[in-house]
Design a protein around this motif. Structure first.
Motif, mmCIF file in Angstrom:
data_model
loop_
_atom_site.group_PDB
_atom_site.id
_atom_site.type_symbol
_atom_site.label_atom_id
_atom_site.label_comp_id
_atom_site.label_asym_id
_atom_site.label_seq_id
_atom_site.Cartn_x
_atom_site.Cartn_y
_atom_site.Cartn_z
ATOM 1 N N LEU A 141 41.979 36.527 46.283
ATOM 2 C CA LEU A 141 42.586 36.210 45.001
ATOM 3 C C LEU A 141 43.902 36.966 44.880
ATOM 4 O O LEU A 141 43.978 38.148 45.238
ATOM 5 C CB LEU A 141 41.676 36.621 43.843
ATOM 6 C CG LEU A 141 40.348 35.880 43.661
ATOM 7 C CD1 LEU A 141 39.615 36.442 42.445
ATOM 8 C CD2 LEU A 141 40.568 34.396 43.491
ATOM 9 N N SER A 142 44.923 36.305 44.380
ATOM 10 C CA SER A 142 46.188 36.979 44.132
ATOM 11 C C SER A 142 46.251 37.442 42.684
ATOM 12 O O SER A 142 45.561 36.903 41.811
ATOM 13 C CB SER A 142 47.361 36.037 44.430
ATOM 14 O OG SER A 142 47.267 34.850 43.659
ATOM 15 N N ALA A 143 47.059 38.459 42.403
ATOM 16 C CA ALA A 143 47.188 38.978 41.047
ATOM 17 C C ALA A 143 47.657 37.866 40.112
ATOM 18 O O ALA A 143 48.610 37.147 40.405
ATOM 19 C CB ALA A 143 48.180 40.142 41.027
ATOM 20 N N GLY A 144 46.958 37.709 39.002
ATOM 21 C CA GLY A 144 47.308 36.690 38.026
ATOM 22 C C GLY A 144 46.658 35.341 38.262
ATOM 23 O O GLY A 144 46.845 34.423 37.455
ATOM 24 N N ALA A 151 34.066 42.542 40.320
ATOM 25 C CA ALA A 151 34.343 42.425 38.885
ATOM 26 C C ALA A 151 35.387 43.433 38.419
ATOM 27 O O ALA A 151 35.994 43.256 37.365
ATOM 28 C CB ALA A 151 33.052 42.610 38.083
ATOM 29 N N ASN A 152 35.631 44.498 39.201
ATOM 30 C CA ASN A 152 36.633 45.491 38.836
ATOM 31 C C ASN A 152 38.037 44.912 38.849
ATOM 32 O O ASN A 152 38.960 45.511 38.292
ATOM 33 C CB ASN A 152 36.566 46.686 39.796
ATOM 34 C CG ASN A 152 35.277 47.465 39.655
ATOM 35 O OD1 ASN A 152 34.737 47.574 38.571
ATOM 36 N ND2 ASN A 152 34.766 47.994 40.751
ATOM 37 N N TYR A 153 38.224 43.766 39.526
ATOM 38 C CA TYR A 153 39.544 43.136 39.620
ATOM 39 C C TYR A 153 39.626 41.863 38.776
ATOM 40 O O TYR A 153 40.531 41.053 38.976
ATOM 41 C CB TYR A 153 39.866 42.802 41.080
ATOM 42 C CG TYR A 153 40.099 44.023 41.932
ATOM 43 C CD1 TYR A 153 41.367 44.555 42.123
ATOM 44 C CD2 TYR A 153 39.033 44.682 42.552
ATOM 45 C CE1 TYR A 153 41.581 45.690 42.896
ATOM 46 C CE2 TYR A 153 39.231 45.812 43.332
ATOM 47 C CZ TYR A 153 40.506 46.310 43.498
ATOM 48 O OH TYR A 153 40.709 47.419 44.277
ATOM 49 N N LEU A 154 38.695 41.676 37.833
ATOM 50 C CA LEU A 154 38.685 40.486 36.990
ATOM 51 C C LEU A 154 38.689 40.872 35.522
ATOM 52 O O LEU A 154 38.075 41.864 35.133
ATOM 53 C CB LEU A 154 37.445 39.630 37.287
ATOM 54 C CG LEU A 154 37.293 39.083 38.702
ATOM 55 C CD1 LEU A 154 35.933 38.454 38.864
ATOM 56 C CD2 LEU A 154 38.394 38.074 39.011
ATOM 57 N N GLN A 155 39.416 40.081 34.717
ATOM 58 C CA GLN A 155 39.404 40.253 33.273
ATOM 59 C C GLN A 155 39.279 38.889 32.614
ATOM 60 O O GLN A 155 39.752 37.892 33.164
ATOM 61 C CB GLN A 155 40.689 40.938 32.791
ATOM 62 C CG GLN A 155 40.750 42.435 33.074
ATOM 63 C CD GLN A 155 41.947 43.095 32.414
ATOM 64 O OE1 GLN A 155 42.824 42.418 31.904
ATOM 65 N NE2 GLN A 155 41.975 44.413 32.436
ATOM 66 N N PRO A 156 38.643 38.825 31.438
ATOM 67 C CA PRO A 156 38.546 37.545 30.733
ATOM 68 C C PRO A 156 39.883 37.136 30.141
ATOM 69 O O PRO A 156 40.739 37.985 29.879
ATOM 70 C CB PRO A 156 37.513 37.830 29.644
ATOM 71 C CG PRO A 156 37.612 39.299 29.410
ATOM 72 C CD PRO A 156 37.952 39.923 30.745
ATOM 73 N N VAL A 180 40.903 36.090 34.980
ATOM 74 C CA VAL A 180 42.156 36.248 35.709
ATOM 75 C C VAL A 180 42.051 37.473 36.604
ATOM 76 O O VAL A 180 41.466 38.488 36.220
ATOM 77 C CB VAL A 180 43.351 36.381 34.736
ATOM 78 C CG1 VAL A 180 43.193 37.581 33.823
ATOM 79 C CG2 VAL A 180 44.666 36.459 35.501
ATOM 80 N N ALA A 181 42.578 37.370 37.817
ATOM 81 C CA ALA A 181 42.573 38.496 38.748
ATOM 82 C C ALA A 181 43.652 39.495 38.351
ATOM 83 O O ALA A 181 44.805 39.116 38.125
ATOM 84 C CB ALA A 181 42.809 37.999 40.175
ATOM 85 N N THR A 182 43.286 40.764 38.228
ATOM 86 C CA THR A 182 44.250 41.806 37.858
ATOM 87 C C THR A 182 45.007 42.342 39.067
ATOM 88 O O THR A 182 45.977 43.066 38.912
ATOM 89 C CB THR A 182 43.536 42.963 37.160
ATOM 90 O OG1 THR A 182 42.555 43.523 38.054
ATOM 91 C CG2 THR A 182 42.840 42.485 35.900
#
Length: 211
Positions: free
Chosen positions: A50-53, A80-85, A29-31
């Protein structure tokens, strides 16, 4: 074998994922809002945002960039700094198989580990980092930035980048030759380690080549 639950050991770390086949794609998910590009670096063309969420499938990662498969919009590379699993929840009929995934970031770059079942994950394995050179307008790797892969030659820095580079970061063992004039003219020097302050080459670089 299906996976019902993914446990992330360090959610604060940037998303580092490995995919040897599409079956190993991880949901992410994009942070925050982040550009999607044609390659792993800010020097590549922008093809979307990519939009947040926004939910994506992360196919593979290279250095600090990951290739994302989007449900809507153009696929490409995002920082990758703006992505989380995120947790992946399959159909209720699928068996419950514990799965663990870990990320470690050290001096040699990121490494990962994963395991199936109740046993702890094996020791982290270093993730290869593609050689890359990043240029910055300010000292200390700050200000405007652009990055290029090893093997890039630019004989004529144009526009706002000509004579405007103040720090250089080397990634994955890359090196760079910088010159004061176009076409490798004037004084030239080879940089073999990251330089937060370029000294005599501060704001005088007009051409370069990387390897």
């Amino acid at each position: 074998m299906n996976v019902k639950q993914i446990t992330v050991l360090s959610s604060a770390a940037p998303l580092i994922l490995l995919s040897t086949a599409s079956a190993f794609a991880q949901p992410g998910v994009a942070t925050g809002a982040v550009n999607v590009r044609t390659g792993p670096g800010t020097g590549y063309a922008k093809v979307g945002t990519l939009s947040a969420g926004e939910l994506v499938d992360v196919k593979q990662c290279q250095g600090s960039w990951c290739f994302v498969d989007r449900n809507g919009g153009t696929d490409g590379w995002a920082s990758a700094n703006y992505l989380q699993p995120v947790n992946n929840q399959p159909a209720p009929s699928e068996p419950d198989i514990p799965f663990n995934f870990g990320v470690t970031v050290g001096p040699g770059g990121p490494s990962f580990s994963f395991g199936i079942g109740d046993a702890p994950p094996p020791a982290p394995v270093p993730v290869p980092v593609a050689p890359e050179v990043c240029f910055y307008k300010n000292m200390g790797y700050s200000g405007a930035e652009f990055c290029v892969p090893a093997g890039t030659v630019d004989n004529q820095l144009m526009g706002s980048w000509n004579d405007r580079i103040s720090s250089i970061k080397l990634i994955g063992g890359a090196q760079v030759q910088v010159c004061e004039d176009w076409w490798s003219g004037g004084s030239c020097g080879v940089i073999t380690s990251s330089k937060p302050n370029l000294g005599v080459y501060d704001n005088v670089i007009s051409s370069f080549q990387t390897w």
